[in-house]
Design an enzyme around this catalytic site. Sequence first.
Site, PDB file in Angstrom:
ATOM      1  N   ASN A 166      -3.823  -3.127   2.313  1.00 55.50           N
ATOM      2  CA  ASN A 166      -3.218  -4.222   3.071  1.00 55.50           C
ATOM      3  C   ASN A 166      -1.637  -4.027   1.821  1.00 55.50           C
ATOM      4  OD1 ASN A 166      -4.424  -5.126   4.953  1.00 55.50           O
ATOM      5  ND2 ASN A 166      -5.679  -6.456   3.355  1.00 55.50           N
ATOM      6  N   ASP A 194      -4.436 -12.042   0.670  1.00 55.93           N
ATOM      7  CA  ASP A 194      -3.998 -11.340  -0.601  1.00 55.93           C
ATOM      8  C   ASP A 194      -2.693 -10.430  -0.013  1.00 55.93           C
ATOM      9  OD1 ASP A 194      -5.469 -10.174   2.042  1.00 55.93           O
ATOM     10  OD2 ASP A 194      -6.911  -8.803   1.052  1.00 55.93           O
ATOM     11  N   HIS A 200      -4.992  -7.963  11.928  1.00 55.33           N
ATOM     12  CA  HIS A 200      -5.770  -9.080  11.591  1.00 55.33           C
ATOM     13  C   HIS A 200      -5.689 -10.260  12.335  1.00 55.33           C
ATOM     14  CE1 HIS A 200      -6.343  -8.145   7.253  1.00 55.33           C
ATOM     15  NE2 HIS A 200      -7.030  -7.945   7.792  1.00 55.33           N
ATOM     16  N   ASP A 260     -10.711 -10.367  11.515  1.00 49.53           N
ATOM     17  CA  ASP A 260     -11.100 -11.533  10.160  1.00 49.53           C
ATOM     18  C   ASP A 260      -9.899 -12.117  10.970  1.00 49.53           C
ATOM     19  OD1 ASP A 260     -11.713 -10.247   7.816  1.00 49.53           O
ATOM     20  OD2 ASP A 260     -10.620  -8.665   8.124  1.00 49.53           O
ATOM     21  N   CYS A 308      -8.378  -0.666   8.992  1.00 49.15           N
ATOM     22  CA  CYS A 308      -9.362  -1.560   9.210  1.00 49.15           C
ATOM     23  C   CYS A 308     -10.401  -1.892   9.525  1.00 49.15           C
ATOM     24  CB  CYS A 308      -7.989  -3.836   9.484  1.00 49.15           C
ATOM     25  SG  CYS A 308      -8.996  -4.646   9.235  1.00 49.15           S
ATOM     26  N   HIS A 309     -11.034  -2.403   8.497  1.00 52.19           N
ATOM     27  CA  HIS A 309     -12.617  -2.453   9.527  1.00 52.19           C
ATOM     28  C   HIS A 309     -13.402  -3.688  10.162  1.00 52.19           C
ATOM     29  CE1 HIS A 309     -13.876  -3.498   5.115  1.00 52.19           C
ATOM     30  NE2 HIS A 309     -13.275  -4.710   6.037  1.00 52.19           N
TER      31      HIS A 309
END
Length: 448
Positions: free
Chosen positions: A148, A114, A199, A256, A170-171
């Site tokens: 993002n 994404d 990430h 992630d 970011c979770h």
Amino acid sequence: MVKISIIGAGSAMFSLSLIKDICLTPSLEGSVISFMDIDEQRLNSAYSLCERYAKEANIQLTLEKTTDRRESIRGADFVLLAALVGGHQRLKDGWDIAQKHGYRFGGSLHVMHDEGFWINFDQLRLMESVMQDILEICPNAWYMLVSNPVMAGVTYLQRKYPQAKLAGFCHGSNGVKAVAEVIGLDPEHITYEIPGVNHFIWLTEFRYKGENAFPILDRWIEEKSAAYIETCATCDWLGPKAIDLYKKFGVFPIGDTGNPGGGSWPAWHHADEATELLYKEDPQAWWRDLYFAGGAAGVEKIQKVSENTAENVMDSFPPVHSSEPMIPFIEAIACDVPRVMILNILNDSSYVPGIPQDFQVEIPCYVSGIGVQGIKTKGLPKPLINFALRDRVAPVELELQAYESGNYGDLVQLIMMDPWTRSEQQARALLDEILELPSLAAMREHFN
């Protein structure tokens, strides 16, 4: 009293969590919440939902809604960006083209993810234009990047606007609590360190009630992981891929890092369908069923509940705090409630050794009324630093170079860094077809 401006307030991914958490944070009572979105239907749904939720929670808030971004941020103390330019359809359109040219999910950061280069172009433009508005209209406000690309956004904006107050969110770091729960530990009693870049974060320190918890994790893997894998979903945070990465590098991937939401790193677990089956990976289904379908269902539910005034909102959305970090961050600064949080900031004090100092890192930070103070970590094992430099830092550096130069050749080079690119001809064919998408007129002109 503080003013919080939410840009992209109709976003299905974050709006509901923000609405609930604002209404469930008594110390923010009396605050002004400005909802801004260009989609009036989504804007009205989010606004209506928050208005009713606040009444049910018995918290006094001054709520605003507008389609004018500059008006929304006027007088703001916090500006939260949660918008996605073009929405999910533009992302899907690019992916359809990429798959036709031989690209697939797995280790692909700027194509089959994404953060596709055609998405990031407009996202970076939006991020920068919001930054310029903030510096002009409310220069003391905190700019909170939720959309993002957080990694490229924090890096680019903090380099160019060092005077700005900026943090990325970011979770994915909450994944460490999920790991603890699965292996039988109470997340309230764990302490940990999970440094890296967005990430790409790894559990390097893991303690439970003061004792090293890695032996507990090792024992769970040896004795119970096989049974867990039998029933867990594909792309699970404790699935065979995550365990394999832990065995290879000695630290555990969190959030992630190896998940589709982070680009399904690394590519070798996705070499073909047989390999994905072995590691119980199906990133295409993850995006289709969890991300897109889940997001659409979230938007539909918010709209439905907002229109049904006969029932309490809390019947559909119970008053439980989400695990999102944005409202706790605002409370920590606005109300001087000190807490340690995982944030995305510039690595300007070598918080993660080996990552360039002018690049984004995701690290624990001490947040209070004073502001944000990064905490230096022990870093990552050298092999992972090398992978981070190759697969995360280098592509983002090239992306930002292309963004600033407007050079078509730089964009080709970025695509050639993708693990599924086999030739320059393939990269150029992909780029040329994506640039023909009707929604990318500004990008075509920029790279002409």
